[in-house]
Scaffold this active site. Structure first.
Site, PDB file in Angstrom:
ATOM      1  N   LYS A   1      -7.536  15.192  13.653  1.00  0.00           N
ATOM      2  CA  LYS A   1      -7.082  15.811  12.409  1.00  0.00           C
ATOM      3  C   LYS A   1      -7.369  14.869  11.252  1.00  0.00           C
ATOM      4  O   LYS A   1      -6.616  13.956  10.971  1.00  0.00           O
ATOM      5  CB  LYS A   1      -5.597  16.149  12.495  1.00  0.00           C
ATOM      6  CG  LYS A   1      -5.310  17.139  13.624  1.00  0.00           C
ATOM      7  CD  LYS A   1      -3.861  17.524  13.722  1.00  0.00           C
ATOM      8  CE  LYS A   1      -3.645  18.544  14.828  1.00  0.00           C
ATOM      9  NZ  LYS A   1      -2.260  18.979  14.955  1.00  0.00           N
TER      10      LYS A   1
ATOM     11  N   ALA B   1       4.100  16.188  19.831  1.00  0.00           N
ATOM     12  CA  ALA B   1       3.785  15.625  21.147  1.00  0.00           C
ATOM     13  C   ALA B   1       4.970  15.610  22.101  1.00  0.00           C
ATOM     14  O   ALA B   1       4.839  15.995  23.271  1.00  0.00           O
ATOM     15  CB  ALA B   1       3.222  14.218  20.977  1.00  0.00           C
TER      16      ALA B   1
ATOM     17  N   LYS C   1      -2.773  20.103   6.350  1.00  0.00           N
ATOM     18  CA  LYS C   1      -1.321  20.276   6.484  1.00  0.00           C
ATOM     19  C   LYS C   1      -0.602  18.927   6.482  1.00  0.00           C
ATOM     20  O   LYS C   1       0.566  18.843   6.080  1.00  0.00           O
ATOM     21  CB  LYS C   1      -0.996  21.082   7.736  1.00  0.00           C
ATOM     22  CG  LYS C   1      -1.565  20.523   9.044  1.00  0.00           C
ATOM     23  CD  LYS C   1      -0.588  19.634   9.787  1.00  0.00           C
ATOM     24  CE  LYS C   1      -1.203  19.114  11.073  1.00  0.00           C
ATOM     25  NZ  LYS C   1      -0.265  18.278  11.862  1.00  0.00           N
TER      26      LYS C   1
ATOM     27  N   ARG D   1       5.367  13.244  11.756  1.00  0.00           N
ATOM     28  CA  ARG D   1       5.429  11.833  11.359  1.00  0.00           C
ATOM     29  C   ARG D   1       5.122  11.647   9.875  1.00  0.00           C
ATOM     30  O   ARG D   1       5.643  10.721   9.247  1.00  0.00           O
ATOM     31  CB  ARG D   1       4.468  11.008  12.217  1.00  0.00           C
ATOM     32  CG  ARG D   1       3.004  11.245  11.925  1.00  0.00           C
ATOM     33  CD  ARG D   1       2.085  10.456  12.824  1.00  0.00           C
ATOM     34  NE  ARG D   1       2.056  10.961  14.175  1.00  0.00           N
ATOM     35  CZ  ARG D   1       1.083  10.691  15.044  1.00  0.00           C
ATOM     36  NH1 ARG D   1       0.086   9.905  14.691  1.00  0.00           N
ATOM     37  NH2 ARG D   1       1.111  11.187  16.256  1.00  0.00           N
ATOM     38  N   ASN D   2       4.266  12.522   9.316  1.00  0.00           N
ATOM     39  CA  ASN D   2       3.930  12.386   7.899  1.00  0.00           C
ATOM     40  C   ASN D   2       5.150  12.679   7.031  1.00  0.00           C
ATOM     41  O   ASN D   2       5.417  11.977   6.053  1.00  0.00           O
ATOM     42  CB  ASN D   2       2.773  13.325   7.552  1.00  0.00           C
ATOM     43  CG  ASN D   2       1.501  12.948   8.269  1.00  0.00           C
ATOM     44  OD1 ASN D   2       0.803  12.023   7.887  1.00  0.00           O
ATOM     45  ND2 ASN D   2       1.197  13.655   9.353  1.00  0.00           N
TER      46      ASN D   2
ATOM     47  N   LYS E   1      -0.894   6.150  13.961  1.00  0.00           N
ATOM     48  CA  LYS E   1      -1.432   6.131  12.605  1.00  0.00           C
ATOM     49  C   LYS E   1      -0.880   7.288  11.778  1.00  0.00           C
ATOM     50  O   LYS E   1      -0.640   8.380  12.286  1.00  0.00           O
ATOM     51  CB  LYS E   1      -2.962   6.193  12.640  1.00  0.00           C
ATOM     52  CG  LYS E   1      -3.606   4.972  13.275  1.00  0.00           C
ATOM     53  CD  LYS E   1      -3.266   3.704  12.488  1.00  0.00           C
ATOM     54  CE  LYS E   1      -3.882   2.458  13.109  1.00  0.00           C
ATOM     55  NZ  LYS E   1      -3.501   1.238  12.372  1.00  0.00           N
TER      56      LYS E   1
ATOM     57  N   GLN F   1      -1.581  10.043   9.275  1.00  0.00           N
ATOM     58  CA  GLN F   1      -2.796  10.785   8.944  1.00  0.00           C
ATOM     59  C   GLN F   1      -2.793  11.338   7.524  1.00  0.00           C
ATOM     60  O   GLN F   1      -3.831  11.446   6.879  1.00  0.00           O
ATOM     61  CB  GLN F   1      -2.965  11.941   9.946  1.00  0.00           C
ATOM     62  CG  GLN F   1      -3.112  11.464  11.376  1.00  0.00           C
ATOM     63  CD  GLN F   1      -2.592  12.484  12.386  1.00  0.00           C
ATOM     64  OE1 GLN F   1      -1.552  13.091  12.198  1.00  0.00           O
ATOM     65  NE2 GLN F   1      -3.325  12.657  13.462  1.00  0.00           N
TER      66      GLN F   1
END
Length: 331
Positions: free
Chosen positions: A94, A128, A180, A244-245, A273, A275
């Site tokens: 992504k 996840a 997104k 997570r973002n 990471k 994103q």
């Protein structure tokens, strides 16, 4: 998938502390089938093996499934050795947007050019931990593979708790999966400020509208139905509430923006990471070059908050120029 297929998964070798001893992550995983660093508490099936040797992991594969930061794709392909004739790939990456010859490029384009075989993409509302816990979810396979290969790929991933639908819209599916994450930063800004559900719902709606406009600018033939698939509105909702973002953007605002994104990433993601910030930086020059900043005020504001010191509360503001443009267009 794991009940029907045997797989070797290339694992980037890391040292982890397990039961008080420093050991290789691949060794720990292969003994107990648990990724103690990135997915602790989840025991995966016996037919999955972590292989730190890239060439061994890739040798003789019929299907390559790509799940890694996009910046490592060229080096990985260069070091993996010969690819089996007739093989194909599925990208879950992504991000990795590029502008080539005036047209938006995709990570799947990069893979296709390097591997010289068919590349599909798989995106969806798939947090996840919930997938690993076998909670029901969906995903969207964007593909232009033959009908036979398409059926094979759906069969590879589809199971009672992970339903996969195939659509012939690679660009729409892949770009939804990338953009997104940027909108989710905006949702996290809202949470960090203390705005409620009404505001976040507005951010999600405007975000979907701007994602659609962005994608259509570069890929006018993208299908309306794609945005209603799991890769579209469903993934956007999930990411804006649980990803997570969103979490990192909330923490960044609560810290008074005194911490860097790298600090937030290190504190909250345990080696994974972020994103959204990377994608925001990638699309910003593309938006500027294509004069899209006024047409996409939310994506513009998210970038300016994250990287140019703009007040996070401005997430709910539209500039006069944008308002005037919208009124002029009859919006």
């Amino acid at each position: 998938m794991a009940k029907r297929w045997s797989s070797r998964n290339r694992a980037l070798e890391e040292q982890v502390e397990h039961r008080g001893i420093k050991r290789k992550l691949s060794e720990v995983f292969n003994e107990g089938k648990e990724n103690v660093k990135y997915l602790p508490g989840v025991v995966l099936p016996d037919n999955i093996r972590a292989e730190p040797d890239l060439k061994k992991a890739a040798e003789g594969a019929d299907v390559y499934v790509w799940v890694l930061p996009h910046q490592f794709v060229p080096k990985t392909v260069a070091n993996m050795g010969p690819v089996k004739e007739g093989a194909m790939s599925v990208s879950l990456i992504k991000g990795g947007l590029e502008l080539s010859g005036g047209k938006m490029g995709l990570c799947s384009d990069v893979l296709r050019g390097l591997l010289k075989h068919n590349v599909s993409v798989l995106m969806g509302a798939n947090v996840a931990n919930e997938v690993a816990d076998e909670q029901f979810c969906e995903a969207t396979l964007g593909t232009d593979a033959s009908e036979k290969d398409q059926q094979l790929l759906v069969k590879l991933f589809d199971c009672p708790t992970f339903r996969v639908r195939a659509v012939s819209d690679i660009a729409g599916v892949e770009l939804c999966g990338a953009l997104k994450n940027v909108v989710a930063l905006g949702a996290g800004f809202c949470d960090g400020i203390g705005f409620g559900s009404n505001t976040k719902a507005a951010i999600i709606r405007i975000g979907l509208e701007e994602m659609t406009a962005f994608i259509r600018h570069f890929h006018p033939t993208v299908k309306d139905a794609t945005f209603l698939e799991s890769c579209g509105v469903a993934d956007l909702i999930t990411t804006c509430f649980g990803g997570r973002n969103r979490k990192c953007a909330e923490a960044w605002v609560k810290a008074g923006t005194s911490k860097s994104w790298a600090d937030i990433e290190k504190e909250l993601l345990g080696g994974q990471k972020l994103q959204g910030t990377l994608t925001a930086q990638e699309i910003w020059p593309i938006m500027q070059a294509n004069k899209l900043t006024n047409r996409l005020p939310l994506l513009t504001t998210i970038y300016q908050i994250a990287f140019e010191g703009k007040d996070p509360k401005s997430i709910v503001e539209l500039s006069p120029a944008v308002k005037d443009a919208n009124e002029h267009e009859g919006k």
